[in-house]
Design an enzyme around this catalytic site. Structure first.
Site, PDB file in Angstrom:
ATOM      1  N   GLU A 100     -26.407  11.456  12.973  1.00 29.10           N
ATOM      2  CA  GLU A 100     -27.383  10.291  12.905  1.00 29.10           C
ATOM      3  C   GLU A 100     -27.809   9.813  14.310  1.00 29.10           C
ATOM      4  O   GLU A 100     -28.726   9.451  14.513  1.00 29.10           O
ATOM      5  CB  GLU A 100     -26.616   9.062  12.299  1.00 29.10           C
ATOM      6  CG  GLU A 100     -26.419   9.228  10.807  1.00 29.10           C
ATOM      7  CD  GLU A 100     -25.177   9.904  10.511  1.00 29.10           C
ATOM      8  OE1 GLU A 100     -24.604  10.806  11.284  1.00 29.10           O
ATOM      9  OE2 GLU A 100     -24.765   9.843   9.172  1.00 29.10           O
ATOM     10  N   HIS A 149     -26.312  11.515  -2.074  1.00 32.24           N
ATOM     11  CA  HIS A 149     -26.958  12.106  -0.644  1.00 32.24           C
ATOM     12  C   HIS A 149     -28.126  13.067  -0.945  1.00 32.24           C
ATOM     13  O   HIS A 149     -28.223  13.875  -0.616  1.00 32.24           O
ATOM     14  CB  HIS A 149     -25.907  12.907   0.037  1.00 32.24           C
ATOM     15  CG  HIS A 149     -24.975  11.958   0.867  1.00 32.24           C
ATOM     16  ND1 HIS A 149     -25.297  11.273   1.894  1.00 32.24           N
ATOM     17  CD2 HIS A 149     -23.507  11.728   0.706  1.00 32.24           C
ATOM     18  CE1 HIS A 149     -24.328  10.375   2.320  1.00 32.24           C
ATOM     19  NE2 HIS A 149     -23.272  10.871   1.563  1.00 32.24           N
ATOM     20  N   ASP A 196     -29.935  16.086   2.450  1.00 32.23           N
ATOM     21  CA  ASP A 196     -29.283  14.840   2.286  1.00 32.23           C
ATOM     22  C   ASP A 196     -30.447  13.678   2.063  1.00 32.23           C
ATOM     23  O   ASP A 196     -31.559  13.976   1.675  1.00 32.23           O
ATOM     24  CB  ASP A 196     -28.702  14.542   3.786  1.00 32.23           C
ATOM     25  CG  ASP A 196     -27.160  13.537   3.578  1.00 32.23           C
ATOM     26  OD1 ASP A 196     -27.376  12.498   3.019  1.00 32.23           O
ATOM     27  OD2 ASP A 196     -26.399  13.954   4.019  1.00 32.23           O
ATOM     28  N   GLU A 219     -19.086  10.595  -1.215  1.00 34.61           N
ATOM     29  CA  GLU A 219     -19.938   9.440  -1.079  1.00 34.61           C
ATOM     30  C   GLU A 219     -21.013   9.354  -2.417  1.00 34.61           C
ATOM     31  O   GLU A 219     -22.319   9.082  -2.033  1.00 34.61           O
ATOM     32  CB  GLU A 219     -20.355   9.078   0.026  1.00 34.61           C
ATOM     33  CG  GLU A 219     -19.426   9.399   1.249  1.00 34.61           C
ATOM     34  CD  GLU A 219     -19.793   9.183   2.706  1.00 34.61           C
ATOM     35  OE1 GLU A 219     -19.223   8.591   3.577  1.00 34.61           O
ATOM     36  OE2 GLU A 219     -20.981   9.714   2.717  1.00 34.61           O
TER      37      GLU A 219
HETATM   38  C1  ACM Z   1     -18.530  12.959   5.095  1.00 33.85           C
HETATM   39  O1  ACM Z   1     -18.156  12.744   6.328  1.00 33.85           O
HETATM   40  N1  ACM Z   1     -19.260  12.056   4.444  1.00 33.85           N
HETATM   41  C2  ACM Z   1     -18.137  14.217   4.484  1.00 33.85           C
END
Ligand code: ACM
Length: 564
Positions: A471, A263, A184, A327
Site C-alpha cells: 500500500e 478483496h 485485490d 478478510e
Molecule cells: C493479510 O495480511 N490480509 C493476509
C-alpha cells in the site's frame, strides 16, 4: 578473504582448511547435464563482475569449478529430501559443488559467491579481485521446504523487469518461493483471455490513497488524502511465462494467488454481475483497507472463477495455487435476500459457512487438476476445508496450530514476526509507519513452528514466508528499504534455524555487517541502522502505528473462531 563463518544463512557444517584457490583467466566450469542451467548462472555472474572468461570445461579436473548432481554424502534437508542439499569443497586445485538436485548445486553456488569478495555481486567490472576462495568444506541443507516471500503487486504495480530483479534478490537469499499476490480490490494484474475486462477495466484505478486512514471526531476511520493520479498495469500471459521461467532458472517457484471471496473489487468493477449488488457498480478501489464488496454465490460466479483458475493453472506449474480467503466481510451477504435464499438452498447455516463453501468449490477445482489449494488462515473458518488445502497462518500462529492439529499443511507467516510492510523502528522519520515495530532482529528470531505441537503435527509446518504488502511501497527504492536487510534474516530463519539452536543475535549481526557489502554491490538500497534515507521521510502523511500489546489483543479477538 571470506570464510564460512561469514555466510548468510549460516552453514550446518563447515571445515576450514589451509590455503586458497584463485579464480583466474584459465579457470573453467565443468557441469553435468543436470547442472547446466546453474553453470550458465555462475558463468554469467562471474563474467559480469570479474571480466574473467570462465569458459566451459568438458570434464572436471585441475583449475575447474565442477558442478554436479549426486546423492553421495549429503545432509538430508526437510523430510529427508536431499534435493536442495549441497557439499562445497574448495582445495588449492579447484572447487567442487555436489547437489542432491540441481537446486542443491545452485545453493552451493550461492555459498561460493558469498565466499568471494562482495564485488562479485556487481554487474559491471570494478578494479577488484583477486577472486580468491579459502580452502574449506561446507555441507548444508535447508530446514524448511517452503522459504517464501509474498509480493503484493496490486497495491502498487511493479513492472516485469522489477519483478525479475526481486527474484534475483530472493534467489541470492535461498528463498525458493515467491507468492505472487496478483488480484485485490485495488487492481487485477494478470491477463485472463476468457475474461478480458479483468485487465481492461480492473488493472487501473483512478487515483490512490496516500497514507493511512485516520479517525474522525466520531471515531470513524477515513482516508486523509489521495494523489489524484491514475495507477495501474498488468502482466500479459507472455510476461507471466517469462517471470515463471526466469524464476525457475533460479530455483524460485512462483505461486500465484487469486483472491476470493473478498478483496475482489477490481473484478467487480469489470464484471458487476459477480457481486452481490450488480445494480450498484463499483470502481476499482482507490482506498486501502477492507472493502465490503464480495462475490455472490451463484453458480455462474463460481464458474467464472474456475475459468480464471484454469488459465492460471496453465501458466503456473507450481504445486500450489492460492485462493486468498482473508478478510471477507459478511455485511453484503447478510443484507441480501438472494444470498440468504442461496444459503438455504445449499443448506448453509451462516455466512461463515458460505465463505467456506465458496473456498471449498474453488479448492476442489484446483485439486481436480492435480494441484493443491492454499489460502490465508480464514479458510479454516466454517470447518469444512479439504485435507489437502494448506493454510498460511498470518494472524499470529493460532492458524498454524489449528491447521496442524486438524491435519492441514501450514505455512507460517505471522504478522508480528515477518510482515515486511511493518515499520522498522520507532523513529519519527520512518516512512509512513505501519503497525508494530518489526526489526531485522525480530525477523531473525522467527520460528515457523508454533509451540505445543506433537511431532506429527510439527511435520505439517512446511515452512514460512515474509509478506511484502505494498500500500505504501510505491517505488523500487521503497521496496528495497522494506525488504532488506530483513529478508537476509528471514533467509537464515528458514534455512538454518533448526540447527543454530538458541538464536545467536550477536553472531548474526556480525555476519550481517559483512552481508551489507553484498547488498550494496547488488545495488539494493537496504535500510541502514541509522534509519531511513531523507527521501523516504514522508512528513505529514499519516501512518497507523500500533503497540505490540494493542496488536496482540486485536489478533487474539479476531482469531477466536479458529482456536482449537
Ligand atoms: C493479510 O495480511 N490480509 C493476509
Amino acid at each position: 578473504m571470506v570464510d564460512a563463518d561469514m555466510l548468510i544463512p549460516r552453514p550446518r557444517l563447515s571445515t576450514p582448511g589451509v590455503g586458497s584457490f584463485e579464480i583466474t583467466p584459465t579457470t573453467r566450469i565443468a557441469a553435468d547435464d543436470a547442472s547446466d542451467s546453474v553453470r550458465l548462472y555462475l558463468q554469467q555472474t562471474l563474467r559480469g563482475s570479474t571480466g574473467l572468461p570462465v569458459r566451459d570445461a568438458e570434464t572436471a579436473g585441475s583449475d575447474t569449478i565442477a558442478l554436479r548432481v549426486g546423492a553421495d554424502d549429503l545432509l538430508a534437508g526437510p523430510a529427508g529430501s536431499v534435493e536442495e542439499s549441497f557439499r562445497l569443497t574448495v582445495t588449492t586445485d579447484g572447487i567442487e559443488i555436489v547437489g542432491g538436485g540441481a537446486a542443491g548445486v545452485f545453493y552451493g553456488v550461492q555459498a561460493l559467491l558469498q565466499l568471494l569478495p562482495a564485488d562479485v555481486y556487481r554487474k559491471g567490472r570494478v578494479d577488484a579481485g583477486p577472486w580468491t576462495v579459502p580452502v574449506q568444506e561446507i555441507a548444508d541443507a535447508p530446514a524448511f521446504a517452503w522459504r517464501g516471500v509474498m509480493l503484493d503487486v496490486v497495491r502498487h504495480f511493479r513492472t516485469k523487469a522489477e519483478v525479475l530483479r526481486v527474484i534475483d534478490q530472493l534467489a541470492a537469499h535461498r528463498i525458493n518461493t515467491m507468492h505472487f499476490h496478483l488480484t485485490d480490490d485495488q487492481g487485477w494484474r494478470i491477463e485472463i483471455r476468457k475474461h478480458p475486462r479483468l485487465t481492461e477495466i480492473g488493472s487501473w484505478r483512478r487515483e490512490s490513497q496516500v497514507g493511512a486512514h485516520v479517525a474522525d471526531a466520531d471515531g470513524v476511520l477515513r482516508p486523509q488524502a489521495f494523489d489524484g493520479r491514475p495507477h495501474g498495469g498488468y502482466y500479459t500471459q507472455d510476461d507471466i511465462r517469462e517471470i515463471v521461467a526466469y524464476a525457475a532458472d533460479r530455483f524460485v517457484t512462483v505461486v500465484p494467488e487469486i483472491e476470493s471471496p473478498g478483496h475482489v473489487r477490481a473484478a467487480l468493477a469489470a464484471y458487476p454481475e459477480l457481486g452481490v449488488t450488480p445494480d450498484q457498480p463499483v470502481e476499482v478501489w482507490t482506498e486501502w483497507g477492507i472493502a465490503d464488496d464480495v462475490l455472490n454465490a451463484e453458480d455462474a460466479t463460481i464458474d467464472f472463477f474456475k475459468d480464471v483458475l484454469d488459465e492460471v493453472i496453465t501458466l503456473f506449474p507450481s504445486a500450489y495455487i492460492g485462493v486468498g480467503g482473508d478478510e471477507c466481510p459478511k455485511v453484503q451477504w447478510e443484507g441480501d435476500a438472494r444470498t440468504q435464499a442461496r444459503m438455504r438452498e445449499l443448506g448453509l447455516a451462516d455466512e461463515e459457512q458460505l465463505q467456506a463453501w465458496i473456498i471449498g468449490q474453488l479448492a476442489a477445482h484446483i485439486e481436480s487438476q492435480g494441484r493443491r489449494a492454499f489460502g490465508w488462515d480464514e479458510i479454516l473458518e466454517g470447518g469444512t476445508l479439504s485435507e489437502s488445502a494448506t493454510v498460511v497462518s498470518w494472524r499470529g500462529l493460532r492458524g498454524a496450530t489449528t491447521a496442524a492439529k486438524r491435519g492441514h499443511d501450514v505455512i507460517s507467516s505471522p504478522d508480528d514476526q515477518v510482515y515486511l510492510d511493518y515499520r522498522q523502528s520507532d523513529l519519527p522519520n520512518e516512512p509512513i509507519p505501519v503497525s508494530i515495530v518489526l526489526t531485522v532482529d525480530d525477523v531473525f528470531r522467527f520460528d515457523p513452528v508454533p509451540a505445543g505441537l506433537t511431532d506429527a503435527e510439527r511435520a505439517h509446518v512446511i515452512g514460512g514466508q515474509g509478506n511484502m504488502w505494498c500500500e505504501h511501497v510505491d517505488s523500487v527504492r521503497k521496496l528495497d528499504y522494506q525488504l532488506f536487510p530483513r529478508v537476509a534474516a528471514l533467509s537464515e530463519a528458514l534455512w538454518s534455524a533448526d540447527v543454530t539452536g538458541p538464536r545467536d543475535l550477536a553472531d548474526f549481526s556480525g555476519r550481517l555487517a559483512e552481508h551489507l557489502a553484498r547488498l550494496e554491490a547488488m545495488g539494493i538500497e537496504y535500510r541502514h541502522e541509522t534509519g531511513p534515507f531523507p527521501w523516504q521521510e514522508r512528513p505529514g502523511v499519516p501512518g497507523r502505528p500500533h503497540s505490540r500489546e494493542e496488536r496482540a489483543a486485536y489478533i487474539d479477538a479476531v482469531t477466536a473462531n479458529i482456536a482449537e
